[in-house]
Design an enzyme around this catalytic site. Structure first.
Site, mmCIF file in Angstrom:
data_model
loop_
_atom_site.group_PDB
_atom_site.id
_atom_site.type_symbol
_atom_site.label_atom_id
_atom_site.label_comp_id
_atom_site.label_asym_id
_atom_site.label_seq_id
_atom_site.Cartn_x
_atom_site.Cartn_y
_atom_site.Cartn_z
ATOM 1 N N HIS A 25 -14.334 -16.713 68.831
ATOM 2 C CA HIS A 25 -13.321 -15.681 68.605
ATOM 3 C C HIS A 25 -13.368 -15.205 67.155
ATOM 4 C CE1 HIS A 25 -9.850 -13.294 69.365
ATOM 5 N NE2 HIS A 25 -9.093 -13.953 68.527
ATOM 6 N N CYS B 5 -14.195 -9.143 71.112
ATOM 7 C CA CYS B 5 -13.383 -9.582 69.977
ATOM 8 C C CYS B 5 -14.126 -9.389 68.664
ATOM 9 C CB CYS B 5 -12.926 -11.027 70.150
ATOM 10 S SG CYS B 5 -14.227 -12.252 70.128
ATOM 11 N N ASP C 264 -5.678 -9.745 64.852
ATOM 12 C CA ASP C 264 -6.266 -10.420 66.005
ATOM 13 C C ASP C 264 -5.832 -9.672 67.259
ATOM 14 O OD1 ASP C 264 -6.982 -12.124 68.068
ATOM 15 O OD2 ASP C 264 -6.248 -13.947 67.098
ATOM 16 N N GLN D 299 -6.915 -5.832 72.043
ATOM 17 C CA GLN D 299 -8.196 -5.947 72.744
ATOM 18 C C GLN D 299 -8.007 -5.805 74.245
ATOM 19 O OE1 GLN D 299 -10.515 -9.461 71.927
ATOM 20 N NE2 GLN D 299 -11.913 -9.058 73.618
#
Length: 253
Positions: free
Chosen positions: A183, A109, A199, A103
């Site tokens: 998140h 996110c 992630d 990211q």
């Protein structure tokens, strides 16, 4: 592009920022369908993983699971400790078990989690040929993580689709430059039946173990991912935790 330190993985101010997506399956489905995912798949709220009768309503098989939660000190401590011994991920190419995106866009996110969901596992089979989504994924596969992040950062098709989806939410959306604590972590299954935690704030994708022929919403998959997170948070904080689960699975229409 400046590297983001593992001790502070958030995208620094001054980088491109998106209006955060509402935590809403309809908004997420609209985004991926605009990009080129077949309407045969859609995102769905999972209202309970502890009540079998509620879980029975969830469409199956689930090809991806989005876990949405507020970042806590417990989570950050675990992330730093687990990533400390890991090298920065350098995977790329057709031999890569999963397609992982770093990211580098602020407040994106949710978008990164959604892209992890549709770029991996059985969901790849539902990407419309010659669509913006197929071009994005095909373009990302041969690239390393930094170049891949740049591809997303500079994609006009992705930015346009995101802007359209962000305007559809039912709640008042935060500003693009606002600090947001929610998140998104995505869980997907690869061709070898391993569960991966995806992630964009981590050093790379994390293999959580084999789930065999079961899907990502199975008890085995939940036990390797979501339930471990909830156990850590409950032990540290006590009381009821705020989180959401959204699956990518066959449409109900």
């Amino acid at each position: 592009m400046a590297e983001i330190l593992s001790s502070n993985p958030d995208v620094p101010k001054g980088r491109k920022a998106f209006i955060p997506l509402e935590n809403n399956p309809e908004v997420m489905s609209s985004l991926v369908h605009t990009l080129g995912l077949s309407p045969s798949l859609a995102f769905h709220d999972i209202f309970s993983i502890d009540e079998p009768e509620m879980l029975a309503f969830a469409p199956r098989p689930a090809s991806a699971l989005l876990f949405v939660f507020p970042v806590s000190k417990t989570y950050e401590k675990h992330r730093v400790e687990e990533d400390a011994e890991k090298a920065e991920y350098e995977g790329k190419g057709e031999g890569e078990p999963v397609v992982w995106y770093k990211q580098t866009i602020r407040n994106a996110c949710g978008l990164i989690g959604i892209l992890h969901a549709v770029s991996n596992g059985s969901a790849r089979e539902f990407v419309t040929p010659n669509s913006d989504l197929q071009k994005l994924v095909d373009g990302a596969v041969p690239l390393g993580p930094i170049e891949r992040a740049d591809l997303l950062y500079n994609s006009q098709a992705l930015e346009k689709a995101h802007q359209g989806a962000a305007s559809q939410g039912q709640s008042n959306a935060p500003g693009a430059e606002d600090d947001v604590d929610l998140h998104y972590v995505c869980f997907v299954k690869d061709a070898k039946n391993d569960l991966w935690e995806m992630d964009g704030r981590r050093k790379g994708p994390i293999n959580r173990g084999s789930i065999g022929e079961e899907d990502v919403l199975s008890e085995k998959a939940l036990g390797l991912g979501v339930r471990l997170f909830l156990k850590r948070e409950e032990e540290a904080q006590g009381g009821e935790l705020r989180f959401s689960l959204i699956s990518l699975a066959p449409s109900m229409d």
